[in-house]
Design an enzyme around this catalytic site. Structure first.
Site, mmCIF file in Angstrom:
data_model
loop_
_atom_site.group_PDB
_atom_site.id
_atom_site.type_symbol
_atom_site.label_atom_id
_atom_site.label_comp_id
_atom_site.label_asym_id
_atom_site.label_seq_id
_atom_site.Cartn_x
_atom_site.Cartn_y
_atom_site.Cartn_z
ATOM 1 N N GLU A 72 -9.544 6.830 2.626
ATOM 2 C CA GLU A 72 -10.593 5.844 3.266
ATOM 3 C C GLU A 72 -9.638 4.656 3.915
ATOM 4 O OE1 GLU A 72 -9.897 5.775 0.125
ATOM 5 O OE2 GLU A 72 -9.512 3.644 0.033
ATOM 6 N N LYS B 143 0.811 -1.173 0.127
ATOM 7 C CA LYS B 143 -0.015 -0.002 -0.120
ATOM 8 C C LYS B 143 0.937 1.141 -0.062
ATOM 9 C CE LYS B 143 -4.490 -1.632 0.584
ATOM 10 N NZ LYS B 143 -4.166 -2.921 1.450
ATOM 11 N N SER C 100 2.061 -9.594 -0.768
ATOM 12 C CA SER C 100 1.654 -8.250 -0.798
ATOM 13 C C SER C 100 2.022 -7.656 0.704
ATOM 14 C CB SER C 100 0.241 -8.011 -1.194
ATOM 15 O OG SER C 100 -0.676 -8.935 -0.557
HETATM 16 C C1 PLP Z 1 -5.338 -4.200 1.123
HETATM 17 C C2 PLP Z 1 -4.390 -5.201 1.057
HETATM 18 C C3 PLP Z 1 -4.640 -6.291 0.019
HETATM 19 C C4 PLP Z 1 -5.793 -5.859 -0.909
HETATM 20 O O1 PLP Z 1 -5.756 -4.958 -1.843
HETATM 21 P P1 PLP Z 1 -5.511 -5.118 -3.290
HETATM 22 O O2 PLP Z 1 -5.737 -3.637 -3.679
HETATM 23 O O3 PLP Z 1 -6.392 -6.089 -3.798
HETATM 24 O O4 PLP Z 1 -3.910 -5.067 -3.283
HETATM 25 C C5 PLP Z 1 -3.935 -7.388 -0.259
HETATM 26 N N1 PLP Z 1 -2.884 -7.553 0.752
HETATM 27 C C6 PLP Z 1 -2.324 -6.618 1.725
HETATM 28 C C7 PLP Z 1 -1.357 -6.986 2.566
HETATM 29 C C8 PLP Z 1 -3.302 -5.607 1.805
HETATM 30 O O5 PLP Z 1 -2.824 -4.699 2.846
#
Ligand code: PLP
Length: 421
Positions: free
Chosen positions: A111, A89, A382
Site C-alpha cells: 500500500e 523506507k 529519515s
Molecule cells: C514515510 C516517511 C515517514 C513516516 O513514516 P514512519 O513509519 O513514521 O517513519 C517519515 N519520513 C519519511 C522521509 C518518509 O518517507
C-alpha cells in the site's frame, strides 16, 4: 539473535485482530520471519544489498554551522535520506522482499499513501525481479504524480483505489483484500511499524540498521568531540524510522528518545496528526490495537500535515506503549516549524530535509537552544527533500515557481500540438 523474543503485544497495544482468512498467511509469515532472523545467511543477504544497492552505511553529519548559530547543544544529523530512493523506507522493503523470496513468493503487493513506500518497494522488486503491485488511493495518485511516475518506471503496477476516502487507509484495506485471496504466491509488504503481528516486530528489525549505525557513529564522531548525547530525535508517522533509530537504545535509561508528531495547523480535530499526549484514543484499526485519532463514535478522523508521510491517524503499537511507559517522549512540530527548520538546515549545512524529517529537525533546534554546549543531539533525517519539491517550492518559491510550472505546461501543450506528426 536466535534467542530473541518477538512480541504480539507491547503493553496493551499490538496484537493480531484480523479476519480468520488472514490467520494462515500471518502465521506463515511469523514462522518465516523468526527462522530468517536466526539465520546468519539471511542477514548476510540483507547486508550485501544494503552495501551495494541501498548505499549503507548512511553518513552522520556534524551540523557545526547550525550548532554555532544556535549556541547550545551540538546537533548531529543521521543522513538516512541519502539511501537509494531517498528515505529509510528502502530498508524495510529490502528485508521484506528478501523474506518473500525465501518463502517462495513470486508476487509482492504494497500500500502507499504519499508514494515513498511504494517507490521503495517497486525499486527493490525491480532489483530482485519480483512482480509488484502497489495499491494507492485515487486522491493520492492525483496529488503524488511524481512518485506514481517512478513506481511505473520501476515496472510496478499502480492499482488505483476508488473506495472510501480514496487515500492511504483505503489502500491498506484493498491490499488486505488482495492478500486474503492471493497469499499462496503473494507477500504483502506493509510500509511502517504497524499492522497485525508480526509486522511491528519485523519492520522494527529491518529498520534497526539505522540505530545500529547511529550507535557506532556516535562513538566515531560525537564521543570523539568530547560530547555526550542528550537525545535522539525522530519524526513519527506510523513510527518505522523512529523505532528503528531508537531500537538499540530502548533498554538503556539514556539518551532521551524524542518522537515528533505532525502538529499541522493546530490541535483542532482534523488539523494535525498527533496521536500522543492525550489526543489519540485506544482503538483497533487495520488489525492492531493502538492509539488512533477517533471521533466520539469511534470513526477514524481526518488528519492534516504538510508532510504527506506523517498524516496517518494511528501510531505503531510499540511506540504507543513506549510513550505510555515514558521511555519515549513525544513532541509536536507544526507545518510552519517544519518549513522553518528545512530552510535553516538547507542554508547552514547544504542538506535538504524531507518535510517529515524536518519535524524532527524543528524539535532538535528547539531543545538545542536549551542545552549546554557539551551536549549533543542526533536527529534522524529519515528522508531527503527532493521528493517534496512541488510542496516546498509552492510554499517558498514564490511567483517565479508558479510561472515556471505554467511555462512547463505551455511547453507540454506546444509539443503535443506541434509534434509534426
Ligand atoms: C514515510 C516517511 C515517514 C513516516 O513514516 P514512519 O513509519 O513514521 O517513519 C517519515 N519520513 C519519511 C522521509 C518518509 O518517507
Amino acid at each position: 539473535m536466535a534467542d530473541k523474543v518477538y512480541n504480539d503485544y507491547f503493553g496493551e497495544f499490538g496484537g493480531r485482530y484480523v479476519a480468520e482468512v488472514l490467520r494462515t498467511p500471518l502465521d506463515e509469515l511469523e514462522a518465516a520471519f523468526k527462522d530468517a532472523m536466526a539465520d546468519p545467511g539471511f542477514h548476510a543477504e540483507v547486508d550485501a544489498i544494503a552495501d551495494t544497492f541501498v548505499g549503507r552505511p548512511t553518513p552522520m553529519l556534524y551540523a557545526r554551522n547550525s550548532s554555532d548559530e544556535l549556541g547550545g547543544a551540538r546537533i548531529f544529523v543521521k543522513l538516512e535520506g541519502l539511501a537509494n530512493t531517498g528515505a529509510h523506507k528502502i530498508n524495510n522493503a529490502v528485508g521484506q522482499a528478501l523474506l518473500a523470496k525465501r518463502m517462495g513468493k513470486t508476487r509482492i503487493i504494497a500500500e502507499t499513501g504519499a508514494g515513498q513506500h511504494g517507490v521503495a518497494t517497486a525499486a527493490v522488486c525491480a532489483k530482485l525481479g519480483i512482480e509488484c503491485v502497489v495499491y494507492m488511493g485515487e486522491v493520492d495518485i492525483a496529488r503524488q504524480r511524481p512518485n506514481v511516475f517512478f513506481m511505473e518506471l520501476f515496472g510496478a503496477t499502480v492499482a488505483p483505489v476508488s473506495s472510501g476516502q480514496r487515500t492511504l487507509k483505503d489502500a491498506v484495506n484493498e491490499a488486505l483484500r488482495d492478500w486474503a485471496a492471493s497469499f499462496a504466491d503473494t507477500h504483502y509488504v506493509i510500509g511502517s511499524a504497524l499492522g497485525p503481528s508480526p509486522y511491528p516486530d519485523m519492520v522494527r528489525e529491518f529498520q534497526s540498521v539505522v540505530g545500529r549505525e547511529t550507535q557506532e557513529q556516535i562513538e566515531q564522531y560525537v564521543a570523539a568531540e568530547g560530547l555526550s548525547v542528550e537525545a535522539l530525535v525522530a519524526c513519527v508517522g506510523g513510527g518505522s524510522n523512529a523505532i528503528g533509530f531508537f531500537a538499540p537504545f530502548l533498554d538503556q535509561a539514556s539518551p532521551r528518545l524524542i518522537g515528533v508528531e505532525a502538529g499541522g495547523r493546530g490541535t483542532e480535530p482534523g488539523q494535525h496528526a498527533a496521536r500522543m499526549k492525550g489526543l489519540g484514543r485506544t482503538g483497533i484499526v487495520q488489525g492492531y490495537k493502538s492509539l488512533f485519532l477517533l471521533s466520539d463514535d469511534g470513526q477514524v478522523q481526518d488528519t492534516h500535515s504538510l508532510s504527506a508521510g506523517l498524516d496517518y491517524p494511528g501510531i505503531g503499537p510499540q511506540l504507543a506503549a513506549l510513550g505510555v511507559s515514558g521511555r519515549v517522549e513525544f513532541a509536536r512540530a507544526t507545518d510552519a516549524d517544519a518549513l522553518d527548520a528545512l530552510r535553516f538546515f538547507a542554508r547552514n549545512e547544504g542538506v535538504v530535509f524531507a518535510l517529515e524529517s524536518a519535524h524532527g529537525a524543528a524539535e532538535a533546534i528547539r531543545i538545542a537552544r536549551e542545552l549546554p554546549r557539551d551536549r549533543a543531539i542526533v536527529v534522524n533525517m529519515s528522508g531527503r527533500g527532493d521528493k517534496d519539491l512541488f510542496i516546498t517550492a509552492r510554499e517558498l518559491g514564490g511567483p517565479r515557481w508558479k510561472s515556471f510550472l505554467q511555462s512547463e505546461v505551455d511547453r507540454f501543450d506546444a509539443d503535443a500540438n506541434g509534434g509534426g506528426e
